[in-house]
Scaffold this active site. Structure first.
Site, PDB file in Angstrom:
ATOM      1  N   ASP A  97       0.730  -1.297   0.091  1.00 31.83           N
ATOM      2  CA  ASP A  97      -0.136  -0.041   0.060  1.00 31.83           C
ATOM      3  C   ASP A  97       0.955   1.322  -0.037  1.00 31.83           C
ATOM      4  O   ASP A  97       1.781   1.317   0.864  1.00 31.83           O
ATOM      5  CB  ASP A  97      -0.864   0.094   1.384  1.00 31.83           C
ATOM      6  N   ASP A 194      -2.854   4.793  -2.038  1.00 36.25           N
ATOM      7  CA  ASP A 194      -3.886   5.418  -1.335  1.00 36.25           C
ATOM      8  C   ASP A 194      -4.598   6.731  -1.901  1.00 36.25           C
ATOM      9  O   ASP A 194      -3.495   7.551  -2.332  1.00 36.25           O
ATOM     10  CB  ASP A 194      -3.439   5.511  -0.060  1.00 36.25           C
ATOM     11  N   GLU A 257      -6.692   3.624  -5.712  1.00 32.79           N
ATOM     12  CA  GLU A 257      -7.809   3.985  -4.957  1.00 32.79           C
ATOM     13  C   GLU A 257      -8.373   5.441  -5.397  1.00 32.79           C
ATOM     14  O   GLU A 257      -7.988   6.436  -5.121  1.00 32.79           O
ATOM     15  CB  GLU A 257      -7.647   3.898  -3.345  1.00 32.79           C
ATOM     16  N   HIS A 318     -11.281  -2.254   3.922  1.00 37.44           N
ATOM     17  CA  HIS A 318     -11.240  -2.073   5.419  1.00 37.44           C
ATOM     18  C   HIS A 318     -11.851  -0.639   5.596  1.00 37.44           C
ATOM     19  O   HIS A 318     -11.832  -0.308   6.924  1.00 37.44           O
ATOM     20  CB  HIS A 318      -9.682  -2.014   5.643  1.00 37.44           C
ATOM     21  N   ASP A 319     -12.576  -0.039   4.791  1.00 36.23           N
ATOM     22  CA  ASP A 319     -13.238   1.399   4.965  1.00 36.23           C
ATOM     23  C   ASP A 319     -14.657   1.200   4.911  1.00 36.23           C
ATOM     24  O   ASP A 319     -15.463   2.019   5.043  1.00 36.23           O
ATOM     25  CB  ASP A 319     -12.696   2.262   3.990  1.00 36.23           C
TER      26      ASP A 319
HETATM   27  C1  GLC Z   1      -7.772   5.546   2.133  1.00 32.52           C
HETATM   28  C2  GLC Z   1      -7.798   4.332   3.127  1.00 32.52           C
HETATM   29  C3  GLC Z   1      -8.063   4.805   4.475  1.00 32.52           C
HETATM   30  C4  GLC Z   1      -7.352   5.632   5.149  1.00 32.52           C
HETATM   31  C5  GLC Z   1      -7.504   7.150   4.068  1.00 32.52           C
HETATM   32  C6  GLC Z   1      -6.443   8.138   4.559  1.00 32.52           C
HETATM   33  O1  GLC Z   1      -9.120   5.968   2.054  1.00 32.52           O
HETATM   34  O2  GLC Z   1      -8.284   3.326   2.559  1.00 32.52           O
HETATM   35  O3  GLC Z   1      -8.261   3.536   5.382  1.00 32.52           O
HETATM   36  O4  GLC Z   1      -8.060   6.089   6.438  1.00 32.52           O
HETATM   37  O5  GLC Z   1      -7.164   6.657   2.837  1.00 32.52           O
HETATM   38  O6  GLC Z   1      -5.119   7.512   4.262  1.00 32.52           O
END
Ligand code: GLC
Ligand code: CA
Length: 528
Positions: A97, A194, A257, A318-319
């Site tokens: 990641d 990310d 993402e 995980h979100d």
């Molecule tokens: C992304 C991650 C999340 C995190 C955010 C800030 O959305 O998936 O878990 O809190 O970025 O890094």
């Protein structure tokens, strides 16, 4: 030759919650390594590890204090190398990641940056004399944080412990690209990036406009459209430069993402077309779970993609609330069949293959910082531990698990489900096996089926091979007519109990999805 990732299945591991090898209640690299045989048995092609870097854990690793090391809670670089070696020995690729938008406020770069206005690293972050606009933090409140020592505000799109880097500074880019090289040289197969669409912000820091689609109950951050705080035109050239760093090392994957509407999302495939990398498509999570809505969206996406590009579908991470919690166990099976039969690169979130729903806890006890600033938005439930067997803590740890396992863990776990030929885990394994052996499902084109209120049907075709996937989104029986009265055989049902011959039509039981191998040369399915 297609790149490996155009039809690979990726498995997301949340390291904190996957497997704890040393009994401190927190998952670690040694734990992942000990479970590689499970992943090989399951049949995934790659794993993506949520952040493993040294971190104060304000956002459980998405606040990175050192990009080129491993947090002692998770292990060491040597243990990472061993994990990588053992994964590769099982033909499992490893993605890390990459968290480029922000660092931890404890990262030495930020410590320097905030030390004085004329520090050479001052401009590595985004400093202003006054909160210059209405931008909001994703985790609530203004995105501008007052720094008393130097009398300026810094920008943070997430927690105040996650200051945003200034990617308009070429030194930041150079340093972060070296981070990529550090891991690529060690042998990692790519990165999930990310919040990729956030990296470049408007040069003039213009106010974000109000979001007309905002409704009470949505995260306050969504009350504004992130028109100027993200998805700026300059991002595309930056992504291309990032891709070129990966290309220095051969066929490595960059998985972005990106939470954006379809027409914006597809621009991230880039002008160089299919040769490069993929943005996640989160529509299966975001849309209402209805055959028409999902069918329309999948087809619109297939049409919008640049020629030859592969979609990257996601059902959970995980979100977001776990798919089995959101849809219930019956429809979660239908969703698994959809995810693993659509064209492209699907990602499975660890535990979804068991049908985990997670454990909801009171907002006051939220360990996730988002749940504390935005009650109702805690992500703890989707981060509860993997359930391996019926022993204490579901075999996740011999200590006290950092988040609780489900009360029904004695029934819902890998050991029990592996031995149950009708379990959610068996369904996932069979879907993955079929994808490996069935060229139409692995590489075939997507062909559309006719719309129906409760059934989504589509085709996958490769040369003479034709498959029809028919998914019943309802809890009533449904009939799906095969175009031209085609005949065939059921290759797999979500109920895992049939392989019957069908002719002219398929009858679907409540919550049932089937994959049919069509014998005759017919194009698309036609739901009745
Ligand atoms: C992304 C991650 C999340 C995190 C955010 C800030 O959305 O998936 O878990 O809190 O970025 O890094
Ligand atoms: Ca541990």
């Amino acid at each position: 030759m297609d790149s490996w990732w155009t039809h690979a299945v990726i498995y997301q591991i949340y390291p904190r919650s996957f497997m704890d090898a040393n009994g401190d209640g927190i998952g670690d690299l040694a734990g992942i390594r000990a479970r590689l045989d499970y992943l090989a048995w399951l049949g995934v092609d790659a794993i993506w590890l949520s952040p493993i870097y040294p971190s104060p854990m304000a956002d459980f690793g998405y606040d990175v204090a050192d990009y080129t090391d491993v947090d002692p809670q998770y292990g060491t670089l040597a243990e990472f190398d061993a994990l990588l070696r053992d994964a590769h020995a099982r033909q499992i690729r490893v993605l890390l990641d990459f968290v480029p938008n922000h660092t931890s406020d404890r990262h030495p770069w930020f410590v320097e940056s905030r030390s004085s206005r004329d520090n050479p690293k001052r401009d590595w972050y985004i400093w202003q004399d006054a909160p210059s606009n209405n931008w909001l933090s994703n985790f609530g409140g203004s995105a501008w944080q007052w720094d008393k020592a130097t009398g300026q505000y810094y920008y943070h799109a997430f927690l105040k412990e996650q200051p945003d880097l200034n990617w308009r500074n070429p030194r930041v880019e150079a340093a972060m690209f070296d981070v990529l090289r550090f891991w690529l040289a060690r042998g990692v197969d790519g990165f999930r990036v990310d919040v990729l669409w956030h990296l470049i912000k408007d040069e003039q820091f213009r106010d974000n406009p109000p979001n007309p689609a905002y409704r009470p109950g949505m995260s306050p951050y969504r009350s504004l459209l992130a028109t100027f705080s993200a998805d700026r035109p300059e991002i595309h050239a930056l992504v291309m430069r990032m891709r070129r760093v990966l290309a220095e090392f051969g066929d490595r994957l960059l998985l972005g993402e990106i939470y954006l509407p379809i027409e914006r999302l597809v621009t991230y495939y880039g002008p160089e077309g299919p040769a490069a990398h993929v943005p996640f498509n989160f529509q299966l999570i975001q849309l209402p779970w209805a055959a028409t809505a999902i069918g329309v969206a999948v087809e619109a996406y297939e049409r919008a993609l640049p020629g030859g590009a592969a979609p990257a579908w996601v059902l959970g991470n995980h979100d977001k609330p776990r798919v089995a919690r959101r849809l219930g166990t019956g429809q979660a099976r239908v969703a698994a069949m959809l995810l693993l039969t659509l064209r492209g690169t699907p990602t499975i979130y660890n535990g979804d293959e068991l049908g985990l729903v997670g454990v909801m806890r009171p907002a006051s006890e939220s360990l996730d910082p988002k749940g504390r600033t935005l009650p109702g938005f805690s992500r703890d439930a989707e981060r509860t531990p993997m359930q391996w067997d019926a022993s204490a803590n579901a075999g996740f740890t011999t200590g006290g698990a950092w988040l609780p396992v489900q009360p029904d863990f004695a029934r819902v776990n890998v050991a029990v489900e592996r031995d149950d030929p009708r379990s959610m885990l068996s369904l996932h394994r069979q879907l993955l096996q079929l994808r490996r052996t069935d060229v139409a499902l692995a590489r075939g084109i997507y062909t559309s089926g006719r719309r129906h209120d409760c059934v989504m049907a589509f085709g996958r075709e490769f040369a003479e091979q034709r498959r029809v996937v028919a998914l019943n989104f309802s809890s009533d029986a449904q009939r799906v007519v095969l175009e031209g009265g085609a005949a065939g055989r059921v290759l797999l049902s979500t109920h895992l109990d049939r392989s019957d011959a069908v002719s002219g039509e398929v009858l679907l039981r409540p919550d049932e999805g089937v994959i049919v191998a069509v014998e005759e040369r017919r194009r698309s399915p036609r739901p009745a």
